[in-house]
Design a protein around this motif. Structure first.
Motif, PDB file in Angstrom:
ATOM      1  N   LEU A   1       0.886  -1.165   0.032  1.00  0.00           N
ATOM      2  CA  LEU A   1      -0.031  -0.035   0.111  1.00  0.00           C
ATOM      3  C   LEU A   1       0.990   1.271   0.047  1.00  0.00           C
ATOM      4  CD1 LEU A   1      -2.823  -1.058   2.654  1.00  0.00           C
ATOM      5  CD2 LEU A   1      -2.727  -1.289   0.020  1.00  0.00           C
ATOM      6  N   ASP A   2       1.944   1.115  -0.540  1.00  0.00           N
ATOM      7  CA  ASP A   2       2.888   2.321  -0.692  1.00  0.00           C
ATOM      8  C   ASP A   2       2.259   3.557  -1.591  1.00  0.00           C
ATOM      9  OD1 ASP A   2       4.937   4.165  -0.978  1.00  0.00           O
ATOM     10  OD2 ASP A   2       6.461   2.545  -1.370  1.00  0.00           O
ATOM     11  N   LYS A   3       2.258   4.384  -0.844  1.00  0.00           N
ATOM     12  CA  LYS A   3       1.423   5.519  -1.735  1.00  0.00           C
ATOM     13  C   LYS A   3       2.282   6.372  -2.689  1.00  0.00           C
ATOM     14  CE  LYS A   3      -2.053   6.873   1.950  1.00  0.00           C
ATOM     15  NZ  LYS A   3      -2.574   7.917   2.594  1.00  0.00           N
ATOM     16  N   ASN A   4       3.596   6.201  -2.434  1.00  0.00           N
ATOM     17  CA  ASN A   4       4.598   6.685  -3.342  1.00  0.00           C
ATOM     18  C   ASN A   4       4.616   5.931  -4.837  1.00  0.00           C
ATOM     19  OD1 ASN A   4       5.609   8.467  -1.797  1.00  0.00           O
ATOM     20  ND2 ASN A   4       6.770   7.185  -0.530  1.00  0.00           N
ATOM     21  N   ARG A   5       3.901   4.754  -4.871  1.00  0.00           N
ATOM     22  CA  ARG A   5       3.689   4.089  -6.234  1.00  0.00           C
ATOM     23  C   ARG A   5       3.033   4.749  -7.229  1.00  0.00           C
ATOM     24  NH1 ARG A   5      -0.470   1.603  -3.081  1.00  0.00           N
ATOM     25  NH2 ARG A   5      -2.248   0.815  -4.279  1.00  0.00           N
ATOM     26  N   TYR A   6       2.019   5.653  -6.767  1.00  0.00           N
ATOM     27  CA  TYR A   6       1.261   6.376  -7.763  1.00  0.00           C
ATOM     28  C   TYR A   6       1.969   7.045  -8.614  1.00  0.00           C
ATOM     29  CZ  TYR A   6      -2.606   5.050  -4.385  1.00  0.00           C
ATOM     30  OH  TYR A   6      -3.348   4.089  -3.523  1.00  0.00           O
ATOM     31  N   ASN A   7       1.515   7.329 -10.089  1.00  0.00           N
ATOM     32  CA  ASN A   7       2.137   7.925 -10.851  1.00  0.00           C
ATOM     33  C   ASN A   7       3.301   7.301 -11.487  1.00  0.00           C
ATOM     34  OD1 ASN A   7      -0.121   9.999 -10.704  1.00  0.00           O
ATOM     35  ND2 ASN A   7       1.107  10.414  -8.837  1.00  0.00           N
ATOM     36  N   LYS A   8       3.823   6.212 -11.081  1.00  0.00           N
ATOM     37  CA  LYS A   8       4.750   5.823 -11.501  1.00  0.00           C
ATOM     38  C   LYS A   8       4.450   4.290 -12.212  1.00  0.00           C
ATOM     39  CE  LYS A   8       8.027   7.297  -7.913  1.00  0.00           C
ATOM     40  NZ  LYS A   8       6.969   7.981  -7.146  1.00  0.00           N
ATOM     41  N   SER A   9       5.433   3.896 -13.055  1.00  0.00           N
ATOM     42  CA  SER A   9       5.353   2.661 -13.619  1.00  0.00           C
ATOM     43  C   SER A   9       6.766   1.741 -13.850  1.00  0.00           C
ATOM     44  CB  SER A   9       4.972   2.825 -15.071  1.00  0.00           C
ATOM     45  OG  SER A   9       6.155   3.512 -15.834  1.00  0.00           O
ATOM     46  N   VAL A  10       6.454   0.537 -14.246  1.00  0.00           N
ATOM     47  CA  VAL A  10       7.840  -0.059 -14.398  1.00  0.00           C
ATOM     48  C   VAL A  10       8.122  -0.048 -15.937  1.00  0.00           C
ATOM     49  CG1 VAL A  10       7.646  -1.650 -12.559  1.00  0.00           C
ATOM     50  CG2 VAL A  10       6.645  -2.308 -14.648  1.00  0.00           C
ATOM     51  N   ARG A  11       9.493   0.268 -16.353  1.00  0.00           N
ATOM     52  CA  ARG A  11       9.691   0.662 -17.805  1.00  0.00           C
ATOM     53  C   ARG A  11      11.000  -0.113 -18.231  1.00  0.00           C
ATOM     54  NH1 ARG A  11       9.802   6.932 -19.014  1.00  0.00           N
ATOM     55  NH2 ARG A  11      10.020   6.302 -20.910  1.00  0.00           N
ATOM     56  N   ARG A  12      11.084  -0.669 -19.308  1.00  0.00           N
ATOM     57  CA  ARG A  12      12.065  -1.437 -19.608  1.00  0.00           C
ATOM     58  C   ARG A  12      13.312  -0.249 -20.291  1.00  0.00           C
ATOM     59  NH1 ARG A  12      12.695  -6.721 -21.260  1.00  0.00           N
ATOM     60  NH2 ARG A  12      10.406  -7.085 -21.245  1.00  0.00           N
ATOM     61  N   LYS A  13      14.654  -0.382 -19.762  1.00  0.00           N
ATOM     62  CA  LYS A  13      15.658   0.015 -20.009  1.00  0.00           C
ATOM     63  C   LYS A  13      15.931   0.022 -21.465  1.00  0.00           C
ATOM     64  CE  LYS A  13      17.644  -0.945 -15.602  1.00  0.00           C
ATOM     65  NZ  LYS A  13      18.553  -1.628 -14.774  1.00  0.00           N
ATOM     66  N   VAL A  14      16.810   1.112 -22.112  1.00  0.00           N
ATOM     67  CA  VAL A  14      17.190   1.036 -23.332  1.00  0.00           C
ATOM     68  C   VAL A  14      18.776   0.441 -23.340  1.00  0.00           C
ATOM     69  CG1 VAL A  14      17.993   2.782 -25.220  1.00  0.00           C
ATOM     70  CG2 VAL A  14      15.847   2.998 -23.969  1.00  0.00           C
ATOM     71  N   LEU A  15      18.815  -0.351 -24.093  1.00  0.00           N
ATOM     72  CA  LEU A  15      20.221  -1.042 -24.204  1.00  0.00           C
ATOM     73  C   LEU A  15      21.198  -0.144 -25.124  1.00  0.00           C
ATOM     74  CD1 LEU A  15      22.009  -3.423 -23.406  1.00  0.00           C
ATOM     75  CD2 LEU A  15      21.277  -4.587 -25.633  1.00  0.00           C
ATOM     76  N   SER A  16      20.613   0.142 -26.315  1.00  0.00           N
ATOM     77  CA  SER A  16      21.384   0.689 -27.165  1.00  0.00           C
ATOM     78  C   SER A  16      20.834   1.570 -28.332  1.00  0.00           C
ATOM     79  CB  SER A  16      22.302   0.056 -27.862  1.00  0.00           C
ATOM     80  OG  SER A  16      21.730  -0.961 -28.692  1.00  0.00           O
ATOM     81  N   THR A  17      21.083   2.452 -29.053  1.00  0.00           N
ATOM     82  CA  THR A  17      20.410   3.067 -30.185  1.00  0.00           C
ATOM     83  C   THR A  17      21.275   2.843 -31.380  1.00  0.00           C
ATOM     84  OG1 THR A  17      19.537   4.810 -28.441  1.00  0.00           O
ATOM     85  CG2 THR A  17      19.428   5.388 -31.053  1.00  0.00           C
ATOM     86  N   THR A  18      20.508   2.608 -32.458  1.00  0.00           N
ATOM     87  CA  THR A  18      20.942   2.243 -33.805  1.00  0.00           C
ATOM     88  C   THR A  18      21.347   3.701 -34.390  1.00  0.00           C
ATOM     89  OG1 THR A  18      18.782   2.286 -34.870  1.00  0.00           O
ATOM     90  CG2 THR A  18      19.963   0.242 -33.997  1.00  0.00           C
ATOM     91  N   PRO A  19      22.345   3.624 -35.399  1.00  0.00           N
ATOM     92  CA  PRO A  19      22.477   4.809 -36.133  1.00  0.00           C
ATOM     93  C   PRO A  19      21.269   5.648 -36.783  1.00  0.00           C
ATOM     94  CG  PRO A  19      24.037   2.939 -36.804  1.00  0.00           C
ATOM     95  CD  PRO A  19      23.023   2.489 -36.107  1.00  0.00           C
ATOM     96  N   ASP A  20      20.136   4.739 -37.168  1.00  0.00           N
ATOM     97  CA  ASP A  20      19.100   5.678 -37.574  1.00  0.00           C
ATOM     98  C   ASP A  20      18.043   5.918 -36.346  1.00  0.00           C
ATOM     99  OD1 ASP A  20      17.986   3.311 -36.736  1.00  0.00           O
ATOM    100  OD2 ASP A  20      17.097   2.656 -38.664  1.00  0.00           O
ATOM    101  N   GLY A  21      18.556   5.751 -35.232  1.00  0.00           N
ATOM    102  CA  GLY A  21      17.903   6.331 -33.841  1.00  0.00           C
ATOM    103  C   GLY A  21      16.814   5.434 -33.442  1.00  0.00           C
TER     104      GLY A  21
END
Length: 402
Positions: free
Chosen positions: A358-378
């Motif tokens: 019941l942690d109230k600090n969880r609101y307005n947050k999500s779990v998001r996958r991290k970016v490993l890398s970016t290709t030359p075309d973005g």
């Protein structure tokens, strides 16, 4: 040809350089631990090599990683509770050709106690082929300006992590039947071959109706409306790609006719489904290999377990074979986390938004996958190692507010 290989690893791990020099450590109990690795089933394995084993003490967080130098031996460690991760290479035969693949193994909460102890880990073939992945799960909801909970704006984002067009037709979203906060010994135990689920919702289509370009996402939400009208702290979901809609007389749902509804294959609730607002479930995406009627007829699952007061109880759900599942994420909060409810071949870790129940600090947050890398075309390549602890940013700022 090697059949049913078992590898016994030996490492000598000394926490102190010498026990005499460690004035306090001589009180720490030591255990001599034997680890046995078993090859994946249903594969014609010829060799397994370059094995790396990581021992993580659950209580202290200390990790020790070792490279395998032999096939037999022992591990000397302080007594305690450990999570053990194995990675290596494997050669196996497919159509009379030798194929090299990556092999992994994982076991959590291994109790090293006594002067000697032993356990085994079943290895699995890790498939690193890029596909759809779960990019983000926004389950906790937001808060109103008055500080009240608002849950109607939940969503899931699915990302094309490959370098080619993928079609979302028939992709299903799954919610686990078991909670990551409650561990029971369920009989029969099907986890090594299937995921027990209580919700199955499918993206419609005939095969190529919903193309997703490389590096693009699908936004799937509970209610595809502009939530700012009800809660100024929320956001607009009226342009989502899909929504899950439940036709219920008891708790009428909101349907946006401009946004395509998911096909409900099964849901445990007779009213309207929403994501667990503390995140105490696992979520997965899969491609069913049978039609709806066959699934509902042939893939039922009834488990028996003993509850906390010692009574026998039944759990009715459905099962989705692990081979059908593309990606999965275990979610909990840190204090209540008890176990992973999918096989380690699908996910070896967990992620969270709340520190405690019941942690109230969880609101307005999500779990998001991290970016490993970016290709030359973005194009972004998201991290996907089948370990949500490593792959996801916990307590992340949800993407639609940025």
């Amino acid at each position: 040809m090697i059949n049913k290989i078992s590898y016994v690893l030996v490492f000598m791990l000394f926490i102190c350089a010498g026990f005499i020099a460690c004035t306090d450590d001589d009180k720490v109990k030591i255990t001599e631990f034997t680890l046995t690795l078993t090859e994946p089933e249903d594969l014609n394995v010829t060799s397994i090599s370059d094995l790396h084993v990581t021992f993580k003490n659950v209580n202290t967080g200390k990790q020790t990683t070792n490279t395998m130098t032999g096939t037999t031996g022992k591990i000397t460690l302080n007594e305690g509770l450990y999570n053990i991760t194995v990675e290596g290479k494997m050669n196996y035969i497919v159509d009379e050709k030798t194929v090299e693949g990556q092999v992994k193994g994982y076991k959590e909460s291994v109790n090293l106690v006594g002067t000697t102890s032993a356990d085994n880990i079943k290895l699995f073939l890790f498939n690193s082929k890029a596909d759809f992945v779960i990019e983000e799960v926004y389950f906790a909801g937001s808060t109103t300006p008055e500080g009240k909970q608002y849950l109607a704006d939940q969503y899931i984002k699915i990302y094309n992590n490959s370098d080619s067009v993928l079609y979302a037709d028939g992709l299903v979203i799954l919610e686990s039947a078991f909670k990551t906060s409650q561990k029971y010994d369920y009989t029969p135990d099907i986890m090594s071959r299937a995921m027990a689920v209580q919700c199955v919702y499918a993206i419609p289509g005939n095969g190529k109706d919903y193309p997703v370009q490389p590096g693009k996402s699908l936004l799937i939400c509970d209610k595809a409306i502009d939530h700012r009208e009800a809660n100024s702290n929320s956001f607009d979901l009226s342009n989502a790609d899909f929504e899950w809609y439940d036709d219920s007389d008891k708790n009428p749902d909101i349907d946006n006719p401009q946004v395509t509804n998911l096909d409900k294959i099964y849901s445990y609730t007779k009213t309207t489904w929403s994501l667990h607002n503390q995140g105490l479930c696992a979520y997965a995406i899969a491609r069913l290999q049978v039609d709806k009627n066959t699934f509902l007829t042939d893939y039922t699952y009834k488990a028996t377990y003993i509850n906390v007061i010692g009574e026998s109880q039944d759990k009715n759900a459905y099962q989705v074979p692990n081979a059908w599942i593309i990606d999965a994420v275990n979610i909990s909060n840190k204090a209540q986390y008890a176990w992973n409810v999918v096989d380690a071949s699908l996910d070896m870790g967990f992620t969270y938004c709340g520190e405690v129940a019941l942690d109230k600090n969880r609101y307005n947050k999500s779990v998001r996958r991290k970016v490993l890398s970016t290709t030359p075309d973005g194009r972004k390549i998201l991290k996907d190692t089948n370990n949500s602890t490593e792959d996801f940013e916990a307590k992340a700022t949800q993407s639609l507010k940025q």
